[in-house]
Design a protein around this motif. Structure first.
Motif, PDB file in Angstrom:
ATOM      1  N   ASN A  73       0.812  -1.213   0.000  1.00  0.00           N
ATOM      2  CA  ASN A  73       0.000   0.000   0.000  1.00  0.00           C
ATOM      3  C   ASN A  73       0.851   1.272   0.000  1.00  0.00           C
ATOM      4  O   ASN A  73       0.566   2.224   0.713  1.00  0.00           O
ATOM      5  CB  ASN A  73      -0.963   0.010   1.195  1.00  0.00           C
ATOM      6  N   ASP A  94     -11.608   1.090  -2.284  1.00  0.00           N
ATOM      7  CA  ASP A  94     -10.509   0.251  -2.795  1.00  0.00           C
ATOM      8  C   ASP A  94     -11.051  -0.846  -3.697  1.00  0.00           C
ATOM      9  O   ASP A  94     -10.508  -1.097  -4.777  1.00  0.00           O
ATOM     10  CB  ASP A  94      -9.721  -0.378  -1.639  1.00  0.00           C
ATOM     11  N   GLU A 156      -5.514  -8.325  -3.342  1.00  0.00           N
ATOM     12  CA  GLU A 156      -6.032  -7.186  -2.571  1.00  0.00           C
ATOM     13  C   GLU A 156      -7.556  -7.216  -2.503  1.00  0.00           C
ATOM     14  O   GLU A 156      -8.145  -6.883  -1.471  1.00  0.00           O
ATOM     15  CB  GLU A 156      -5.540  -5.870  -3.164  1.00  0.00           C
TER      16      GLU A 156
END
Length: 179
Positions: A73, A94, A156
């Motif tokens: 990140n 996100d 992710e």
């Protein structure tokens, strides 16, 4: 969800592994650059091959390290609004960005760069510069790097869905997994 989180950890390890190559590429690129400068200014000698290997290594640094930057990140983000939101809202943003921006772009770029690599590999294309290098190794980094980014995007996404479902813990101050 447990099996998906195992897959995410495997993808994270692959990103860690490719980041090791990126790290060494930075060091080699710096050493070659310094050595090339010393040779040029001390002995008035230079080689296009040494100049090209520098940008090959820089390409390796970027293309092999990008997935790791996403994993930890550290990618560029505008935090003006994002930083003021609650954790759940940030995770949803996100997920939206990963799903609708990162994944389509990385898949498209990998798809479009593959024929470039194959064409250069088959033809054995060499740089037009005197003493230049073969080009397919650096072109191979394009589809490879984009594929690694797409895989890390999948990881992710899995981790964020896991967090939303309560099966994965992240420190959402930095959005890094708890160790």
């Amino acid at each position: 969800m447990t099996q998906l989180l195992v897959l995410a950890r495997l993808i994270d390890r692959l990103s860690d592994f490719s980041a090791v190559f990126a790290k060494w590429a930075v060091l080699l690129c710096s050493l070659i650059s310094a050595g090339n400068a010393v040779m040029r200014y001390t002995f008035s000698y230079s080689s296009n091959g040494w100049l090209e290997i520098q940008w090959y290594l820089f390409a390796a640094c970027v293309m092999l390290g990008a997935a790791q930057v996403l994993r930890v990140n550290e990618h560029v983000r505008v935090d003006v609004i994002y930083g003021t939101l609650k954790s759940k809202s940030r995770v949803w943003i996100d997920l939206f960005g990963l799903t609708f921006f990162l994944m389509p772009a990385m898949i498209l770029f990998a798809y479009l760069s593959w024929p470039l690599f194959v064409g250069m590999y088959v033809s054995g294309e060499i740089s037009g510069n005197a003493g230049g290098l073969i080009r397919w190794p650096v072109m191979m980094l394009l589809p490879l790097g984009f594929a690694l980014m797409a895989l890390q995007g999948v990881s992710e996404m899995i981790k964020r869905v896991g967090w939303l479902r309560g099966t994965y813990q992240m420190d959402l101050t930095y959005e890094r997994p708890l160790q």
